[in-house]
Enzyme design. Structure first.
Site, mmCIF file in Angstrom:
data_model
loop_
_atom_site.group_PDB
_atom_site.id
_atom_site.type_symbol
_atom_site.label_atom_id
_atom_site.label_comp_id
_atom_site.label_asym_id
_atom_site.label_seq_id
_atom_site.Cartn_x
_atom_site.Cartn_y
_atom_site.Cartn_z
ATOM 1 N N GLY A 19 6.743 5.449 7.988
ATOM 2 C CA GLY A 19 5.801 6.560 8.114
ATOM 3 C C GLY A 19 5.968 7.245 9.448
ATOM 4 N N LYS A 50 0.844 -1.208 0.000
ATOM 5 C CA LYS A 50 0.000 0.000 0.000
ATOM 6 C C LYS A 50 0.872 1.248 0.000
ATOM 7 C CE LYS A 50 -2.116 2.797 2.876
ATOM 8 N NZ LYS A 50 -2.188 3.970 2.003
ATOM 9 N N GLU A 63 10.063 2.032 10.370
ATOM 10 C CA GLU A 63 10.967 3.153 10.066
ATOM 11 C C GLU A 63 10.155 4.415 10.253
ATOM 12 O OE1 GLU A 63 14.067 2.806 9.465
ATOM 13 O OE2 GLU A 63 14.203 0.677 9.003
ATOM 14 N N THR A 108 1.554 6.587 13.746
ATOM 15 C CA THR A 108 1.001 5.470 12.967
ATOM 16 C C THR A 108 1.767 4.193 13.283
ATOM 17 O OG1 THR A 108 0.716 7.094 11.197
ATOM 18 C CG2 THR A 108 0.245 4.818 10.646
ATOM 19 N N CYS A 146 12.837 11.955 6.317
ATOM 20 C CA CYS A 146 12.993 11.566 7.718
ATOM 21 C C CYS A 146 14.409 11.850 8.209
ATOM 22 C CB CYS A 146 12.659 10.090 7.872
ATOM 23 S SG CYS A 146 13.593 9.048 6.744
ATOM 24 N N GLU A 186 8.651 16.612 15.406
ATOM 25 C CA GLU A 186 8.999 16.586 13.981
ATOM 26 C C GLU A 186 8.083 17.539 13.220
ATOM 27 O OE1 GLU A 186 7.966 13.130 11.570
ATOM 28 O OE2 GLU A 186 10.029 13.065 10.830
HETATM 29 P P1 NAD Z 1 1.824 8.351 7.834
HETATM 30 O O1 NAD Z 1 2.193 7.573 9.047
HETATM 31 O O2 NAD Z 1 0.679 9.280 7.915
HETATM 32 O O3 NAD Z 1 1.486 7.384 6.619
HETATM 33 C C1 NAD Z 1 2.398 6.410 6.154
HETATM 34 C C2 NAD Z 1 1.620 5.289 5.502
HETATM 35 O O4 NAD Z 1 0.829 4.656 6.501
HETATM 36 C C3 NAD Z 1 0.640 5.739 4.425
HETATM 37 O O5 NAD Z 1 0.617 4.780 3.393
HETATM 38 C C4 NAD Z 1 -0.686 5.762 5.160
HETATM 39 O O6 NAD Z 1 -1.794 5.575 4.325
HETATM 40 C C5 NAD Z 1 -0.524 4.580 6.098
HETATM 41 N N1 NAD Z 1 -1.358 4.634 7.297
HETATM 42 C C6 NAD Z 1 -1.834 5.731 7.945
HETATM 43 N N2 NAD Z 1 -2.561 5.356 9.016
HETATM 44 C C7 NAD Z 1 -2.541 3.998 9.060
HETATM 45 C C8 NAD Z 1 -3.079 3.025 9.933
HETATM 46 N N3 NAD Z 1 -3.812 3.371 10.994
HETATM 47 N N4 NAD Z 1 -2.829 1.731 9.695
HETATM 48 C C9 NAD Z 1 -2.065 1.352 8.644
HETATM 49 N N5 NAD Z 1 -1.537 2.229 7.773
HETATM 50 C C10 NAD Z 1 -1.762 3.535 7.970
HETATM 51 O O7 NAD Z 1 3.159 9.079 7.376
HETATM 52 P P2 NAD Z 1 3.327 10.088 6.167
HETATM 53 O O8 NAD Z 1 2.734 11.394 6.587
HETATM 54 O O9 NAD Z 1 2.898 9.446 4.901
HETATM 55 O O10 NAD Z 1 4.924 10.220 6.083
HETATM 56 C C11 NAD Z 1 5.664 11.120 6.841
HETATM 57 C C12 NAD Z 1 6.300 10.443 8.033
HETATM 58 O O11 NAD Z 1 7.062 9.327 7.608
HETATM 59 C C13 NAD Z 1 7.260 11.336 8.777
HETATM 60 O O12 NAD Z 1 7.068 11.173 10.162
HETATM 61 C C14 NAD Z 1 8.622 10.801 8.388
HETATM 62 O O13 NAD Z 1 9.649 11.046 9.313
HETATM 63 C C15 NAD Z 1 8.338 9.352 8.241
HETATM 64 N N6 NAD Z 1 9.348 8.706 7.404
HETATM 65 C C16 NAD Z 1 10.265 7.867 7.983
HETATM 66 C C17 NAD Z 1 11.249 7.274 7.198
HETATM 67 C C18 NAD Z 1 12.279 6.348 7.791
HETATM 68 O O14 NAD Z 1 12.910 5.622 7.036
HETATM 69 N N7 NAD Z 1 12.489 6.342 9.093
HETATM 70 C C19 NAD Z 1 11.285 7.531 5.832
HETATM 71 C C20 NAD Z 1 10.354 8.387 5.289
HETATM 72 C C21 NAD Z 1 9.373 8.971 6.080
#
Ligand code: NAD
Length: 486
Positions: free
Chosen positions: A228, A175, A250, A232, A284, A386
């Site tokens: 993400g 997804k 991650e 989450t 990130c 963040e």
């Molecule tokens: P997010 O957590 O909102 O969403 C990430 C993914 O999770 C999306 O596909 C979303 O649809 C899905 N999701 C959301 N709620 C969910 C749930 N309850 N159950 C299952 N899936 C769910 O994050 P975002 O806003 O898309 O991305 C930004 C964040 O990601 C920032 O905090 C960033 O630091 C982090 N990030 C971390 C890394 C890493 O490698 N550590 C890399 C990139 C981004």
């Protein structure tokens, strides 16, 4: 609605509409206009995908790593042959500069597929011989695994998870973020041509709390790899615990850039700028807290402010643009609200601090000027939470001990960069910083074989190299009497 592009789920080798029949808009954030319809998938679509994956698994596992690698390389070839379309799509969906998509996002997505295709051939077990017993281990795929990826590096992070899962012999329910679904959809459209048996790769689109949650709570997705936000990740981890799932997380970061007075000044200024503002600060790994030794603080601050305010910001299609749009209106508003909080906390905005209105085609787009703030203590929201936008704070430090205290003074622990010409100091400070990754005199230098992941609230587990392949396997021990010694 009724946009030019109708994104579909890819299930069992077919493009399918969502069971709900419902779609929502995908917005190009640089021009604030909808350009695609995104399926609003739910548990019914998931059930189809899991069934297709389970049916495909025996043949995919039995095919062996060499043949799986050939199919993955073919997919990489197809993306490479269509790279321009992928680059444009990523730019349109995310708002990041086209030049960045061309230099980083799409080439790295291709590299991820190729790297893990080949690494999959190296995956194997160990042997343990003793006078009484002979044992060996098998690394076996789970069957159906789930991957969930974010919007900031859409295809790059999607393939970073997809490729090891497939190479290890699993079928995948994937997804992508609902905010940036386009390039994952385009990838899925090449799966049949690449030679993937139907059901090996399934891509479901839709909202996180709906289809994302359904995927993570499904009883037959035993392993989940998630990238993400920390909130989450926490939800997925606790939901996964009830079903005893294997989970890799991650998550977010609040990464320090630590500049000592013996650093190469010009390189450190440019390094801090790139760490702070690349991809509009939406990585990130971005260095959002710049810690500078007090002996050079004012000089460094003025140079960084100058370099940041000179950064070109505007239409992501223009080749000389360094900063594009933020990913969405909601995200832009969140970042702007963080700037209000910074001012309420007593922060002084030295440059930026506002929405940027870009004349012409992008007049309605979601742009924010690169922003630098000083005068805030460590324990305020601006220095702890963040923001994930083009915003960095500056703080002075006296000596190594104070630098390390400030660097480690948040609940995150993903990445850090240290700038010093003293090699021993670089090693000393790297060893004491609590983060999964430390760069010395560079930022975001990546070798795909190295472990990647965070400490504290930045994640659980490490990806990269063989670790990612191992995550997607069960390790089994087989023992028998040692015939050779009998
Ligand atoms: P997010 O957590 O909102 O969403 C990430 C993914 O999770 C999306 O596909 C979303 O649809 C899905 N999701 C959301 N709620 C969910 C749930 N309850 N159950 C299952 N899936 C769910 O994050 P975002 O806003 O898309 O991305 C930004 C964040 O990601 C920032 O905090 C960033 O630091 C982090 N990030 C971390 C890394 C890493 O490698 N550590 C890399 C990139 C981004």
């Amino acid at each position: 609605m009724a946009n030019g592009i109708k994104i579909q789920n890819f299930i069992g080798g077919q493009m399918l509409p969502p069971a709900s029949g419902e779609y929502f808009d995908s917005i190009n954030p640089a021009i604030a206009q909808s350009f695609a319809d995104v399926p609003d998938s739910d548990a019914r679509d998931l059930e189809l995908a899991v069934t297709a994956a389970e049916k495909a698994f025996p043949a995919w596992r039995g095919m062996g790593a060499e043949k799986r690698a050939a199919i993955m390389h073919k997919l990489a070839d197809l993306i490479e042959a269509n790279a321009e379309r992928f680059i444009e799509a990523e730019c349109m969906d995310n708002g990041k500069p086209l030049s960045l998509c061309a230099a980083v996002d799409i080439p790295r997505a291709i590299a991820n597929l190729r790297f893990f295709a080949d690494a999959g051939k190296l995956l194997g077990g160990n042997t343990y011989e003793s006078p009484g017993s002979y044992s060996y281990t098998l690394r076996q795929p789970f069957g159906t695994v789930a991957i969930i990826s974010p919007w900031n590096l859409p295809l790059l992070l999607f393939t970073w998870k997809l490729a090891p899962a497939l190479a290890a012999g699993n079928c995948v329910i994937a997804k992508p973020s609902e905010v940036t679904p386009l390039t994952a959809f385009m990838l899925s459209a090449f799966a049949n041509e690449a030679g993937f048996p139907k059901g090996v790769l399934n891509v479901l689109h839709g909202r996180g709390p709906k289809i994302g949650a359904a995927i993570t709570q499904h009883p037959r997705t035993p392993a989940i790899s998630f990238t993400g936000g920390t909130a989450t990740g926490r939800e997925i981890y606790s939901g996964g615990a009830k079903l005893l799932k294997k989970v890799s997380l991650e998550l977010g970061g609040k990464n320090p850039t630590v500049v000592f007075d013996d650093a190469d000044f010009a390189k450190a200024v440019t390094g801090a700028k790139m760490a702070g503002f690349t991809n509009q600060g939406q990585i990130c790994l971005c260095g959002s807290r710049v810690l500078v030794q007090d002996t050079i603080y004012e000089k460094f601050r003025d140079a960084l402010v100058k370099e940041a305010s000179d950064m070109s910001i505007g239409d992501p299609l223009q080749p000389d643009i360094l900063l594009g749009a933020l990913v969405s209106k909601a995200h832009m508003e969140k970042v702007l609200s963080c700037l209000d909080i910074a001012e309420q906390e007593g922060g002084r905005i030295l440059t930026g601090g506002r929405r940027k209105i870009v004349p012409g085609r992008c007049a309605e787009g979601y742009f924010i000027e690169p922003t630098i703030i000083e005068g805030l203590p460590l324990h305020c929201r601006t220095n702890q939470e963040e923001i994930f936008g083009p915003v960095v704070t500056l703080m002075p430090f006296r000596d190594e001990d104070e630098a390390i205290r400030l660097a480690n003074g948040t609940e995150y622990g993903l990445a850090a960069s240290i700038w010093t010409e003293d090699a021993a100091r670089g090693e000393r400070v790297a060893a004491r910083i609590d983060s999964g990754i430390v760069w010395v005199n560079c930022w975001n230098m990546r070798d795909l074989r190295t472990p990647f992941g965070g400490m504290k609230n930045s994640g659980v587990g490490r990806e990269g190299g063989l670790r990612a392949l191992e995550f997607f396997t069960e390790e089994k021990t087989v023992s028998r009497p040692n015939a050779a010694k009998a």
